[in-house]
Design a protein around this motif. Sequence first.
Motif, PDB file in Angstrom:
ATOM      1  N   LEU A  71       0.834  -1.200   0.000  1.00  0.00           N
ATOM      2  CA  LEU A  71       0.000   0.000   0.000  1.00  0.00           C
ATOM      3  C   LEU A  71       0.872   1.254   0.000  1.00  0.00           C
ATOM      4  O   LEU A  71       0.603   2.217  -0.727  1.00  0.00           O
ATOM      5  N   GLN A  72       1.921   1.246   0.809  1.00  0.00           N
ATOM      6  CA  GLN A  72       2.809   2.409   0.863  1.00  0.00           C
ATOM      7  C   GLN A  72       3.519   2.632  -0.464  1.00  0.00           C
ATOM      8  O   GLN A  72       3.659   3.775  -0.921  1.00  0.00           O
ATOM      9  N   ALA A  73       3.967   1.544  -1.085  1.00  0.00           N
ATOM     10  CA  ALA A  73       4.636   1.668  -2.377  1.00  0.00           C
ATOM     11  C   ALA A  73       3.679   2.235  -3.424  1.00  0.00           C
ATOM     12  O   ALA A  73       4.075   3.055  -4.270  1.00  0.00           O
ATOM     13  N   GLN A  74       2.423   1.811  -3.356  1.00  0.00           N
ATOM     14  CA  GLN A  74       1.404   2.331  -4.279  1.00  0.00           C
ATOM     15  C   GLN A  74       1.193   3.831  -4.060  1.00  0.00           C
ATOM     16  O   GLN A  74       1.120   4.605  -5.008  1.00  0.00           O
ATOM     17  N   ARG A  75       1.140   4.236  -2.808  1.00  0.00           N
ATOM     18  CA  ARG A  75       0.961   5.665  -2.508  1.00  0.00           C
ATOM     19  C   ARG A  75       2.168   6.479  -2.966  1.00  0.00           C
ATOM     20  O   ARG A  75       2.030   7.560  -3.551  1.00  0.00           O
ATOM     21  N   PHE A  76       3.384   5.965  -2.744  1.00  0.00           N
ATOM     22  CA  PHE A  76       4.581   6.679  -3.181  1.00  0.00           C
ATOM     23  C   PHE A  76       4.586   6.862  -4.699  1.00  0.00           C
ATOM     24  O   PHE A  76       4.944   7.933  -5.203  1.00  0.00           O
ATOM     25  N   ARG A  77       4.220   5.812  -5.426  1.00  0.00           N
ATOM     26  CA  ARG A  77       4.203   5.917  -6.891  1.00  0.00           C
ATOM     27  C   ARG A  77       3.251   7.016  -7.353  1.00  0.00           C
ATOM     28  O   ARG A  77       3.556   7.763  -8.283  1.00  0.00           O
ATOM     29  N   ALA A  78       2.103   7.116  -6.697  1.00  0.00           N
ATOM     30  CA  ALA A  78       1.136   8.151  -7.071  1.00  0.00           C
ATOM     31  C   ALA A  78       1.622   9.538  -6.674  1.00  0.00           C
ATOM     32  O   ALA A  78       1.534  10.490  -7.452  1.00  0.00           O
ATOM     33  N   SER A  79       2.163   9.648  -5.470  1.00  0.00           N
ATOM     34  CA  SER A  79       2.574  10.955  -4.957  1.00  0.00           C
ATOM     35  C   SER A  79       3.710  11.570  -5.763  1.00  0.00           C
ATOM     36  O   SER A  79       3.860  12.801  -5.793  1.00  0.00           O
ATOM     37  N   TYR A  80       4.516  10.712  -6.412  1.00  0.00           N
ATOM     38  CA  TYR A  80       5.688  11.218  -7.138  1.00  0.00           C
ATOM     39  C   TYR A  80       5.650  10.824  -8.613  1.00  0.00           C
ATOM     40  O   TYR A  80       6.687  10.714  -9.257  1.00  0.00           O
ATOM     41  N   SER A  81       4.439  10.647  -9.137  1.00  0.00           N
ATOM     42  CA  SER A  81       4.317  10.267 -10.548  1.00  0.00           C
ATOM     43  C   SER A  81       4.909  11.333 -11.468  1.00  0.00           C
ATOM     44  O   SER A  81       5.459  11.015 -12.530  1.00  0.00           O
ATOM     45  N   ASP A  82       4.820  12.609 -11.056  1.00  0.00           N
ATOM     46  CA  ASP A  82       5.394  13.674 -11.880  1.00  0.00           C
ATOM     47  C   ASP A  82       6.915  13.563 -11.941  1.00  0.00           C
ATOM     48  O   ASP A  82       7.527  13.748 -12.994  1.00  0.00           O
ATOM     49  N   LEU A  83       7.542  13.218 -10.805  1.00  0.00           N
ATOM     50  CA  LEU A  83       9.002  13.073 -10.789  1.00  0.00           C
ATOM     51  C   LEU A  83       9.446  11.840 -11.572  1.00  0.00           C
ATOM     52  O   LEU A  83      10.544  11.818 -12.132  1.00  0.00           O
ATOM     53  N   SER A  84       8.606  10.828 -11.613  1.00  0.00           N
ATOM     54  CA  SER A  84       8.969   9.604 -12.337  1.00  0.00           C
ATOM     55  C   SER A  84       8.936   9.815 -13.848  1.00  0.00           C
ATOM     56  O   SER A  84       9.528   9.041 -14.599  1.00  0.00           O
ATOM     57  N   ARG A  85       8.250  10.851 -14.293  1.00  0.00           N
ATOM     58  CA  ARG A  85       8.170  11.123 -15.739  1.00  0.00           C
ATOM     59  C   ARG A  85       9.309  12.006 -16.237  1.00  0.00           C
ATOM     60  O   ARG A  85       9.460  12.205 -17.443  1.00  0.00           O
ATOM     61  N   SER A  86      10.097  12.540 -15.317  1.00  0.00           N
ATOM     62  CA  SER A  86      11.210  13.406 -15.700  1.00  0.00           C
ATOM     63  C   SER A  86      12.487  12.576 -15.839  1.00  0.00           C
ATOM     64  O   SER A  86      12.844  11.813 -14.939  1.00  0.00           O
TER      65      SER A  86
ATOM     66  N   ALA B 144      -9.192  12.178   5.580  1.00  0.00           N
ATOM     67  CA  ALA B 144      -7.932  11.457   5.358  1.00  0.00           C
ATOM     68  C   ALA B 144      -8.158  10.228   4.487  1.00  0.00           C
ATOM     69  O   ALA B 144      -7.368   9.943   3.577  1.00  0.00           O
ATOM     70  N   CYS B 145      -9.241   9.502   4.758  1.00  0.00           N
ATOM     71  CA  CYS B 145      -9.544   8.303   3.961  1.00  0.00           C
ATOM     72  C   CYS B 145      -9.820   8.667   2.508  1.00  0.00           C
ATOM     73  O   CYS B 145      -9.352   7.979   1.583  1.00  0.00           O
ATOM     74  N   HIS B 146     -10.565   9.748   2.304  1.00  0.00           N
ATOM     75  CA  HIS B 146     -10.875  10.167   0.928  1.00  0.00           C
ATOM     76  C   HIS B 146      -9.594  10.530   0.185  1.00  0.00           C
ATOM     77  O   HIS B 146      -9.393  10.097  -0.959  1.00  0.00           O
ATOM     78  N   ARG B 147      -8.734  11.286   0.836  1.00  0.00           N
ATOM     79  CA  ARG B 147      -7.498  11.703   0.166  1.00  0.00           C
ATOM     80  C   ARG B 147      -6.623  10.498  -0.158  1.00  0.00           C
ATOM     81  O   ARG B 147      -6.061  10.412  -1.257  1.00  0.00           O
ATOM     82  N   LEU B 148      -6.510   9.563   0.774  1.00  0.00           N
ATOM     83  CA  LEU B 148      -5.671   8.393   0.509  1.00  0.00           C
ATOM     84  C   LEU B 148      -6.293   7.506  -0.563  1.00  0.00           C
ATOM     85  O   LEU B 148      -5.579   6.972  -1.421  1.00  0.00           O
ATOM     86  N   ASP B 149      -7.612   7.349  -0.546  1.00  0.00           N
ATOM     87  CA  ASP B 149      -8.283   6.563  -1.590  1.00  0.00           C
ATOM     88  C   ASP B 149      -8.025   7.150  -2.971  1.00  0.00           C
ATOM     89  O   ASP B 149      -7.732   6.421  -3.926  1.00  0.00           O
ATOM     90  N   VAL B 150      -8.133   8.475  -3.076  1.00  0.00           N
ATOM     91  CA  VAL B 150      -7.899   9.140  -4.358  1.00  0.00           C
ATOM     92  C   VAL B 150      -6.459   8.923  -4.810  1.00  0.00           C
ATOM     93  O   VAL B 150      -6.190   8.617  -5.976  1.00  0.00           O
ATOM     94  N   GLU B 151      -5.535   9.054  -3.866  1.00  0.00           N
ATOM     95  CA  GLU B 151      -4.117   8.882  -4.209  1.00  0.00           C
ATOM     96  C   GLU B 151      -3.827   7.447  -4.647  1.00  0.00           C
ATOM     97  O   GLU B 151      -3.124   7.231  -5.653  1.00  0.00           O
ATOM     98  N   LEU B 152      -4.365   6.476  -3.948  1.00  0.00           N
ATOM     99  CA  LEU B 152      -4.128   5.085  -4.311  1.00  0.00           C
ATOM    100  C   LEU B 152      -4.735   4.757  -5.683  1.00  0.00           C
ATOM    101  O   LEU B 152      -4.158   3.981  -6.457  1.00  0.00           O
ATOM    102  N   SER B 153      -5.864   5.364  -5.986  1.00  0.00           N
ATOM    103  CA  SER B 153      -6.506   5.099  -7.280  1.00  0.00           C
ATOM    104  C   SER B 153      -5.663   5.646  -8.428  1.00  0.00           C
ATOM    105  O   SER B 153      -5.693   5.101  -9.538  1.00  0.00           O
TER     106      SER B 153
END
Length: 246
Positions: free
Chosen positions: A40-55, A233-242
Amino acid sequence: MTSDTSFAAQIRGHLQQVAGLRTQAADTDRLAAVQAVKRLQAQRFRASYSDLSRSTRTQPALRFFLDELYGEHDFSRRDEQFGRIAGALERLFPAAVGQLAVDLTEMHALTETLDHALASHWQVLPAEAGSAERYILAWRRCGARRERERQLAVVQHMGAELQRLTRMRSLRLGLRMMRKPAEAAGLDALQHFLESGFDAFAALGDASSFLRTIAQREAQWIETLFDAPLADACHRLDVELSRAAP
């Protein structure tokens, strides 16, 4: 300057802590919960830094952090290699690598301690609550705000130190020259960690903006997961994980 003896003591102390957590988790059937938390944490990290992963500039450094510091991988081989050479660190590798190794093992021990503590609460919460709510409730029951902030501070220090060390061309050359001796000595996982970190931060150049972005985003998540109303908090994390869903 810290001596290599104290480097060794710190490194071994951190690694013993991680080994103890692994044994405890196996004895209490907690491994599945630990893996669920890490996924779950790895999934959240990928979403939170998707912009950095594209650079092309920031992607290698981001990949280093996500794979080598927060990854879902089994790091027992690298841990074994670190423990084996802790007492001879300055003989086998350039002396400037010593504090970096201490930082890595402290970060590793902090991350594993927090993940295992969180997993102990995750285990007893009903799965029907949903992943986001279950994670946040486990996070809040775990507490450890000071440890979360320390984890982020160690990451920042590691990044700044990697940026400083990559400017030392003789050190990078020395690491490359160590590749075959390290492989022959069974230190390939450790060598891979060091080279990937140096290569990633050499490609990054000035790391200040990259590190500042991580500090700001993770501080915001720490605040949200601890302090925001549960529904928000749940809504924000759900959106990020999606956002990270395949």
